[in-house]
Design an enzyme around this catalytic site. Structure first.
Site, PDB file in Angstrom:
ATOM      1  N   LYS A  75     -57.893  17.575  28.229  1.00  0.00           N
ATOM      2  CA  LYS A  75     -57.260  16.254  28.262  1.00  0.00           C
ATOM      3  C   LYS A  75     -55.796  16.338  28.682  1.00  0.00           C
ATOM      4  O   LYS A  75     -55.222  15.351  29.161  1.00  0.00           O
ATOM      5  CB  LYS A  75     -57.358  15.591  26.892  1.00  0.00           C
ATOM      6  CG  LYS A  75     -58.767  15.239  26.434  1.00  0.00           C
ATOM      7  CD  LYS A  75     -59.225  13.927  27.009  1.00  0.00           C
ATOM      8  CE  LYS A  75     -60.528  13.475  26.366  1.00  0.00           C
ATOM      9  NZ  LYS A  75     -60.959  12.162  26.829  1.00  0.00           N
ATOM     10  N   ASP A 123     -59.372   9.836  20.276  1.00  0.00           N
ATOM     11  CA  ASP A 123     -60.028  10.636  19.248  1.00  0.00           C
ATOM     12  C   ASP A 123     -59.128  11.800  18.839  1.00  0.00           C
ATOM     13  O   ASP A 123     -59.429  12.523  17.896  1.00  0.00           O
ATOM     14  CB  ASP A 123     -61.354  11.198  19.773  1.00  0.00           C
ATOM     15  CG  ASP A 123     -62.485  10.189  19.699  1.00  0.00           C
ATOM     16  OD1 ASP A 123     -62.577   9.486  18.686  1.00  0.00           O
ATOM     17  OD2 ASP A 123     -63.272  10.103  20.658  1.00  0.00           O
TER      18      ASP A 123
END
Length: 402
Positions: A75, A123
């Site tokens: 990410k 998340d």
């Protein structure tokens, strides 16, 4: 469970905007921008010959994103890259100057960045990347975390100066709330999922992921025949499948999307033939993949270039964490978080089922690429599930390299 892709669009070319977003030229530009960052190092690609022999395949390669930009997750390539691109776009719009990543420290560029606030739901890993990007350019960040995000992951996001907003409910609830608040306050949403009318920024996030594919494909001596990649909303899966389809055309590897059984929104979307939201039930241990509705851009790409969709159970995710931490036959030790080894767990499931093997053409000549999408981004949870501290496994990994 594994289902083949029978969508009407399967096998058709990517739409022009998607093809441009995931093109070889766009990936080269991502790498160029990364090369200007002092904290950038290509992540390792591991070979697992002992596991390959055990599964009856030719080779297994693991691209290890647990080392990416100090964030421990793929990410890091998406959110921070998108923030940098958006700041440079903002400077060009306000000043008319032709600026590049090398100009980020200029006072006039920093002045524009200081006026910008970037928000997102997360998340854990995506929010950390957005916060890191904002800190890098001198902008503000506000990160919305749902009730399932662990305190350790929240602290890791706050480390980059982000304001944390807690949201009751699921990831999807936090996405909706973040979009609402950011719209009301004039902040820029940097989401890794997309919805009608919101596609450009998620496209930038996905574009950032293509750098890891360029690194991997330069390292192996021949293209993979199969690729297994895990999915939450589908961003990394779509970026990988789309880029490989553009790079290799009809010779592209077979691509399999792997999801948690408790949050298999893409598998159910493939089954229905259109995007669906699956009901929220018991949480999955695969926390970074606990998404109940696919990204529309991701599905648009995967409907064309994903060969199959499958899901794995909770015990499979924990088992692969342990297998990678305690490898057999001289394979390297790898720190994989709860969601990191899911693609590899999917491969193991397929390799053990004659019908699935046949459906995907998996045999002794197959060369498989998987992505360890995260390391121990929550070290306490990792030790609880593996019984070893991440540092101890990482130490074994370093010894293997010596």
């Amino acid at each position: 469970m594994l289902i083949r892709n029978h969508h009407a669009d399967f096998g058709s070319p990517l739409l022009p905007d998607d093809a441009e977003m995931l093109s070889i030229a766009a990936a080269a530009e991502v790498e160029r921008q990364l090369s200007r960052r002092d904290d950038h190092r290509p992540t390792p690609l591991h070979s697992l010959p002992a596991l390959a022999a055990e599964l009856g395949v030719g080779a297994i390669f693991v691209k290890d994103e647990g080392h990416r930009l100090g964030l421990g997750s793929f990410k890091a390539l998406g959110g921070s890259y998108a923030v940098i691109r958006l700041v440079l776009d903002g400077v060009r719009k306000q000043t008319g100057l032709d600026v590049d990543i090398d100009d980020l420290t200029r006072p006039d560029v920093r002045a524009v960045a200081r006026q910008m606030t970037f928000g997102c739901a997360t998340d854990g890993n995506h929010g950390r990347s957005v916060a890191m990007g904002a800190e890098l350019v001198g902008a503000k960040s506000v990160i919305f975390v749902h009730s399932g995000v662990s305190q350790k992951r929240i602290e890791a996001i706050a480390h980059y100066g982000a304001e944390i907003v807690r949201v009751e409910g699921t990831y999807d609830d936090s996405v909706e709330f973040a979009a609402k608040v950011c719209n009301e306050r004039g902040w820029t949403v940097v989401s890794d999922t997309s919805w009608p009318g919101y596609e450009y920024i998620p496209g930038l996030v996905m574009q950032g992921y293509t750098a890891l594919l360029c690194e991997a494909l330069r390292t192996i001596d021949a293209p993979p025949t199969h690729v297994f990649v895990q999915a939450g909303v589908g961003g990394i899966a779509a970026a990988t499948a789309g880029h490989l389809a553009l790079r290799y055309g009809h010779d592209r590897p077979r691509f399999v999307v792997v999801e948690p059984a408790r949050a298999a929104c893409l598998l159910e979307t493939a089954r229905a033939g259109h995007p669906v939201k699956v009901p929220h039930g018991e949480p999955t241990v695969m926390a970074m993949l606990e998404c109940y509705e696919p990204s529309l851009v991701a599905w648009r790409i995967l409907s064309r270039v994903a060969d199959a969709f499958m899901m794995i159970d909770e015990e499979d995710a924990v088992s692969i964490m342990n297998r990678l931490a305690r490898p057999k036959g001289g394979d390297p030790a790898i720190v994989a978080g709860e969601s990191g080894g899911v693609g590899l767990a999917g491969l193991i499931t397929v390799a053990g089922d004659p019908n699935m093997r046949a459906a995907l053409g998996l045999d002794a000549n197959s060369r498989i690429l998987v992505i360890n999408t995260e390391g121990a981004t929550d070290p306490e949870r990792y030790e609880e599930l593996v019984g070893l501290a991440p540092a101890d496994v990482a130490g074994a990994e370093k010894l293997e390299r010596v």
